[in-house]
Design a protein around this motif. Structure first.
Motif, mmCIF file in Angstrom:
data_model
loop_
_atom_site.group_PDB
_atom_site.id
_atom_site.type_symbol
_atom_site.label_atom_id
_atom_site.label_comp_id
_atom_site.label_asym_id
_atom_site.label_seq_id
_atom_site.Cartn_x
_atom_site.Cartn_y
_atom_site.Cartn_z
ATOM 1 N N MET A 1 17.196 36.375 -33.674
ATOM 2 C CA MET A 1 18.278 35.827 -34.328
ATOM 3 C C MET A 1 18.209 36.557 -35.529
ATOM 4 S SD MET A 1 19.187 31.660 -35.075
ATOM 5 C CE MET A 1 17.363 31.309 -35.232
ATOM 6 N N ASP A 2 17.316 36.524 -36.498
ATOM 7 C CA ASP A 2 17.383 37.141 -37.903
ATOM 8 C C ASP A 2 17.650 38.733 -37.746
ATOM 9 O OD1 ASP A 2 16.621 34.976 -39.077
ATOM 10 O OD2 ASP A 2 14.498 35.437 -39.108
ATOM 11 N N SER A 3 17.204 39.468 -36.816
ATOM 12 C CA SER A 3 17.590 40.984 -36.498
ATOM 13 C C SER A 3 18.921 41.191 -36.114
ATOM 14 C CB SER A 3 16.507 41.683 -35.745
ATOM 15 O OG SER A 3 16.694 41.088 -34.376
ATOM 16 N N LEU A 4 19.577 40.385 -35.514
ATOM 17 C CA LEU A 4 20.878 40.543 -35.086
ATOM 18 C C LEU A 4 21.838 40.422 -36.335
ATOM 19 C CD1 LEU A 4 21.319 38.368 -31.867
ATOM 20 C CD2 LEU A 4 21.895 40.777 -32.065
ATOM 21 N N LYS A 5 21.532 39.884 -37.540
ATOM 22 C CA LYS A 5 22.321 39.714 -38.618
ATOM 23 C C LYS A 5 23.756 39.280 -38.343
ATOM 24 C CE LYS A 5 19.665 42.534 -41.481
ATOM 25 N NZ LYS A 5 18.661 41.651 -41.935
ATOM 26 N N ILE A 6 23.685 37.952 -37.801
ATOM 27 C CA ILE A 6 25.159 37.376 -37.412
ATOM 28 C C ILE A 6 25.811 36.885 -38.598
ATOM 29 C CG2 ILE A 6 26.402 35.637 -36.071
ATOM 30 C CD1 ILE A 6 23.657 36.050 -34.030
ATOM 31 N N PRO A 7 26.853 37.303 -39.117
ATOM 32 C CA PRO A 7 27.435 36.853 -40.316
ATOM 33 C C PRO A 7 27.904 35.317 -40.208
ATOM 34 C CG PRO A 7 28.989 38.293 -39.195
ATOM 35 C CD PRO A 7 27.782 38.334 -38.411
ATOM 36 N N MET A 8 27.619 34.679 -41.317
ATOM 37 C CA MET A 8 28.088 33.175 -41.398
ATOM 38 C C MET A 8 28.982 33.248 -42.489
ATOM 39 S SD MET A 8 26.472 31.427 -39.020
ATOM 40 C CE MET A 8 26.809 29.688 -39.481
ATOM 41 N N SER A 9 28.835 34.200 -43.523
ATOM 42 C CA SER A 9 29.685 34.169 -44.725
ATOM 43 C C SER A 9 29.577 35.512 -45.050
ATOM 44 C CB SER A 9 29.430 33.325 -45.661
ATOM 45 O OG SER A 9 28.188 33.514 -46.241
ATOM 46 N N LYS A 10 30.052 36.056 -46.233
ATOM 47 C CA LYS A 10 29.980 37.515 -46.720
ATOM 48 C C LYS A 10 28.606 37.817 -47.010
ATOM 49 C CE LYS A 10 34.557 38.273 -48.661
ATOM 50 N NZ LYS A 10 35.419 38.681 -49.649
ATOM 51 N N SER A 11 27.926 37.100 -47.630
ATOM 52 C CA SER A 11 26.298 37.348 -47.802
ATOM 53 C C SER A 11 25.325 36.637 -47.019
ATOM 54 C CB SER A 11 26.352 37.424 -49.435
ATOM 55 O OG SER A 11 26.225 35.954 -49.693
ATOM 56 N N VAL A 12 25.700 35.759 -46.028
ATOM 57 C CA VAL A 12 24.654 34.760 -45.375
ATOM 58 C C VAL A 12 24.676 35.137 -43.941
ATOM 59 C CG1 VAL A 12 24.046 32.635 -44.905
ATOM 60 C CG2 VAL A 12 24.982 33.149 -47.109
ATOM 61 N N TYR A 13 23.659 35.420 -43.585
ATOM 62 C CA TYR A 13 23.462 35.610 -41.888
ATOM 63 C C TYR A 13 22.825 34.581 -41.155
ATOM 64 C CZ TYR A 13 24.186 40.336 -43.160
ATOM 65 O OH TYR A 13 24.803 41.607 -43.751
ATOM 66 N N LEU A 14 23.102 34.386 -39.868
ATOM 67 C CA LEU A 14 22.373 33.176 -39.384
ATOM 68 C C LEU A 14 21.139 33.360 -39.242
ATOM 69 C CD1 LEU A 14 22.778 30.783 -37.319
ATOM 70 C CD2 LEU A 14 22.998 32.422 -35.523
ATOM 71 N N HIS A 15 20.420 32.452 -39.546
ATOM 72 C CA HIS A 15 19.042 32.217 -39.691
ATOM 73 C C HIS A 15 18.478 30.884 -39.172
ATOM 74 C CE1 HIS A 15 20.349 30.305 -43.015
ATOM 75 N NE2 HIS A 15 19.366 29.561 -43.292
ATOM 76 N N LYS A 16 17.054 30.907 -39.041
ATOM 77 C CA LYS A 16 16.613 29.562 -38.644
ATOM 78 C C LYS A 16 16.904 28.543 -39.781
ATOM 79 C CE LYS A 16 13.480 26.673 -36.534
ATOM 80 N NZ LYS A 16 14.357 25.707 -35.475
ATOM 81 N N ALA A 17 17.677 27.398 -39.355
ATOM 82 C CA ALA A 17 18.484 26.557 -40.671
ATOM 83 C C ALA A 17 17.836 25.355 -40.468
ATOM 84 C CB ALA A 17 19.625 26.589 -40.705
ATOM 85 N N ALA A 18 17.797 24.840 -39.090
ATOM 86 C CA ALA A 18 17.096 23.396 -38.845
ATOM 87 C C ALA A 18 15.467 23.555 -39.105
ATOM 88 C CB ALA A 18 17.533 23.062 -37.422
ATOM 89 N N PRO A 19 15.020 22.363 -39.432
ATOM 90 C CA PRO A 19 13.434 22.166 -39.475
ATOM 91 C C PRO A 19 12.863 21.639 -38.294
ATOM 92 C CG PRO A 19 14.654 20.104 -40.483
ATOM 93 C CD PRO A 19 15.787 20.984 -39.907
ATOM 94 N N PHE A 20 13.380 21.880 -37.221
ATOM 95 C CA PHE A 20 13.281 21.554 -35.673
ATOM 96 C C PHE A 20 13.350 22.721 -34.973
ATOM 97 C CE2 PHE A 20 16.857 19.244 -36.565
ATOM 98 C CZ PHE A 20 17.719 19.729 -35.544
ATOM 99 N N SER A 21 13.170 22.500 -33.638
ATOM 100 C CA SER A 21 13.217 23.626 -32.579
ATOM 101 C C SER A 21 14.629 22.912 -31.737
ATOM 102 C CB SER A 21 12.229 23.764 -31.789
ATOM 103 O OG SER A 21 12.401 24.645 -30.667
ATOM 104 N N PHE A 22 15.435 24.105 -31.275
ATOM 105 C CA PHE A 22 16.559 23.548 -30.709
ATOM 106 C C PHE A 22 16.405 23.777 -28.862
ATOM 107 C CE2 PHE A 22 19.014 23.598 -34.385
ATOM 108 C CZ PHE A 22 19.762 22.372 -34.196
ATOM 109 N N ILE A 23 14.961 24.329 -28.881
ATOM 110 C CA ILE A 23 14.588 24.835 -27.376
ATOM 111 C C ILE A 23 14.314 23.407 -26.796
ATOM 112 C CG2 ILE A 23 12.887 25.895 -26.123
ATOM 113 C CD1 ILE A 23 12.669 27.867 -28.268
#
Length: 159
Positions: free
Chosen positions: A1-23
């Motif tokens: 997820m981090d290496s894909l660098k999916i843009p969420m805004s101009k300077s923020v990429y998608l990252h592990k945001a939740a304090p738990f797993s979604f699996i």
């Protein structure tokens, strides 16, 4: 997820945001939100989303996970649409094969439903020494599955 660098805004990429797993065993997917995530991946990498994902998986991560669509989608929704979902915790057991075997009968499944709503029968897991008794003799099903889980844990500690 981090290496894909999916843009969420101009300077923020998608990252592990939740304090738990979604699996999880199941997840409701909002198709318009999933399409939005797919579009962001394709716009960023100028190729089909699945090609971009495959190119960004570290081969060293493959024995563990590699890539999780659940984590990616879940963290995307968590970060972008935090009030649009609800987490429901189910009584689940990932190691049910130990007590019900690889192809449980309806009777074993009903017995297991006393304690669990969702179970997994993993190919890599093994049946326990208790399985033949639980399968053949209904007297062993007087006790609920959690009793045997505790018993197996005690045996593991003793070993």
């Amino acid at each position: 997820m981090d290496s894909l660098k999916i843009p969420m805004s101009k300077s923020v990429y998608l990252h592990k945001a939740a304090p738990f797993s979604f699996i999880t065993e199941n997840m409701m997917i909002e198709s318009s939100v999933m399409n939005e995530l797919i579009s962001l991946i394709e716009q960023r990498h100028h190729k089909a989303f699945w090609e971009a994902i495959l190119e960004h998986i570290n081969p060293l991560d493959l024995p563990h996970s590699g890539f999780s669509e659940y984590e990616s989608y879940g963290n995307f929704v968590y970060a972008k649409y935090p009030h649009s979902f609800e987490i429901i915790t189910r009584k689940r057991d990932r190691f049910a094969k130990r007590l019900v075997g690889e192809a449980p009968s309806e009777a074993l499944l009903k017995w297991y439903a006393r304690d669990y709503e969702v179970i997994s029968i993993e190919s890599w897991d093994k049946t326990s020494f208790l399985y033949p008794f639980i399968q053949r003799y209904t007297i062993f099903r007087i006790f609920p599955p959690r009793f045997y889980k505790v018993l197996l844990a005690l045996f593991e500690r003793i070993r």
